[in-house]
Design a protein around this motif. Sequence first.
Motif, mmCIF file in Angstrom:
data_model
loop_
_atom_site.group_PDB
_atom_site.id
_atom_site.type_symbol
_atom_site.label_atom_id
_atom_site.label_comp_id
_atom_site.label_asym_id
_atom_site.label_seq_id
_atom_site.Cartn_x
_atom_site.Cartn_y
_atom_site.Cartn_z
ATOM 1 N N PRO A 1 0.880 6.301 4.019
ATOM 2 C CA PRO A 1 -0.194 7.124 3.445
ATOM 3 C C PRO A 1 0.155 8.600 3.286
ATOM 4 C CG PRO A 1 -1.076 5.644 5.110
ATOM 5 C CD PRO A 1 0.412 5.513 5.171
ATOM 6 N N LEU A 2 0.865 9.175 4.260
ATOM 7 C CA LEU A 2 1.191 10.597 4.209
ATOM 8 C C LEU A 2 2.545 10.857 3.564
ATOM 9 C CD1 LEU A 2 -0.138 11.747 7.710
ATOM 10 C CD2 LEU A 2 -1.263 11.902 5.483
ATOM 11 N N GLY A 3 3.221 9.804 3.131
ATOM 12 C CA GLY A 3 4.479 9.957 2.413
ATOM 13 C C GLY A 3 5.677 10.173 3.323
ATOM 14 N N MET B 1 9.647 19.258 3.917
ATOM 15 C CA MET B 1 9.195 19.061 2.531
ATOM 16 C C MET B 1 8.810 17.611 2.320
ATOM 17 S SD MET B 1 12.769 18.890 0.433
ATOM 18 C CE MET B 1 14.031 17.713 0.950
ATOM 19 N N HIS B 2 8.018 17.393 1.285
ATOM 20 C CA HIS B 2 7.681 16.047 0.845
ATOM 21 C C HIS B 2 8.864 15.470 0.079
ATOM 22 C CE1 HIS B 2 3.385 16.138 1.904
ATOM 23 N NE2 HIS B 2 3.431 17.412 1.566
ATOM 24 N N MET B 3 9.259 14.264 0.422
ATOM 25 C CA MET B 3 10.412 13.647 -0.227
ATOM 26 C C MET B 3 10.042 13.123 -1.604
ATOM 27 S SD MET B 3 12.128 11.609 2.953
ATOM 28 C CE MET B 3 13.575 11.190 1.998
ATOM 29 N N THR B 4 11.005 13.269 -2.537
ATOM 30 C CA THR B 4 10.888 12.706 -3.875
ATOM 31 C C THR B 4 12.170 11.922 -4.157
ATOM 32 O OG1 THR B 4 11.930 14.581 -5.007
ATOM 33 C CG2 THR B 4 9.548 14.733 -4.568
ATOM 34 N N ALA C 1 3.037 2.474 9.419
ATOM 35 C CA ALA C 1 3.135 3.868 9.849
ATOM 36 C C ALA C 1 2.337 4.774 8.921
ATOM 37 C CB ALA C 1 4.592 4.306 9.887
ATOM 38 N N GLU C 2 1.922 5.923 9.459
ATOM 39 C CA GLU C 2 1.219 6.916 8.656
ATOM 40 C C GLU C 2 2.170 7.802 7.862
ATOM 41 O OE1 GLU C 2 -2.515 8.737 10.581
ATOM 42 O OE2 GLU C 2 -1.210 8.252 12.279
#
Length: 246
Positions: A33-35, A69-72, A12-13
């Motif tokens: 790739p896109l997180g 949001m981007h996950m961390t 998956a992307e």
Amino acid sequence: AEAVETICRVGAEVLVVVAYGQILPRELLDCVPLGGINLHGSLLPAYRGAAPIQRAIMAGERVTGVTTMHMTEEMDAGDIILQRQCAIGEDSYGELSQRLALLGADLLQETLDQLHWGTAPRVPQDASRATYAPPLQRGDERIDWRCPAREVVNRVRALSPTPGAVTRVGDSPLKILRARVVPGVTGRAPGEVVEVVPGEGFVVQAGDEAVLVLEVQPAGRRRMPAADYLRGHRLPPGTRLVAPAD
């Protein structure tokens, strides 16, 4: 480990999470790739955590929203992509959740489009402004009639339709699912029934003003208008409602 390996094999992307309730491991976030992208039910950094909608209503907030949001590996602390505001009004948790779900679906679509085209913003959160929305506990359900009327009504709204804000009438628990503030009513003990309003419900004294109870759910029964409940239960003025025991 097997689940992580299976997901990574998909190729998956991007990975999208909504109300998942767990922090994903770094190896999973790194394999796309896109997180990993999270859709959260607040305007971060406000109300990080498991119950952002309920906690915002309890606190008397007038505005909330949704955030992608981007996950961390830290809870709800990733860089913000997009946000949309939403007025709360007098919504219950159930009503506001439905509105935020629709708003969030549109925001998520826009987020994925911008990620695909490489135009998505990435704004670090200001951790000094972060507030938290911990999971609901049993004690959050209890109505303390010593609190101001607005706080009582906000608790009722935040817990409706589930799990419901609870008081006790005699030996029986009673969930209150809809109520409104009645200004200018004073002079009774907190939790004391002030009057019965025909066709509407019953008024209960709170810590400052009073609360008109409009919808309830007795133990083991369906939810019903308070006026219907009163047909089978006498609550004359002076009846005391108290917080239920643990």
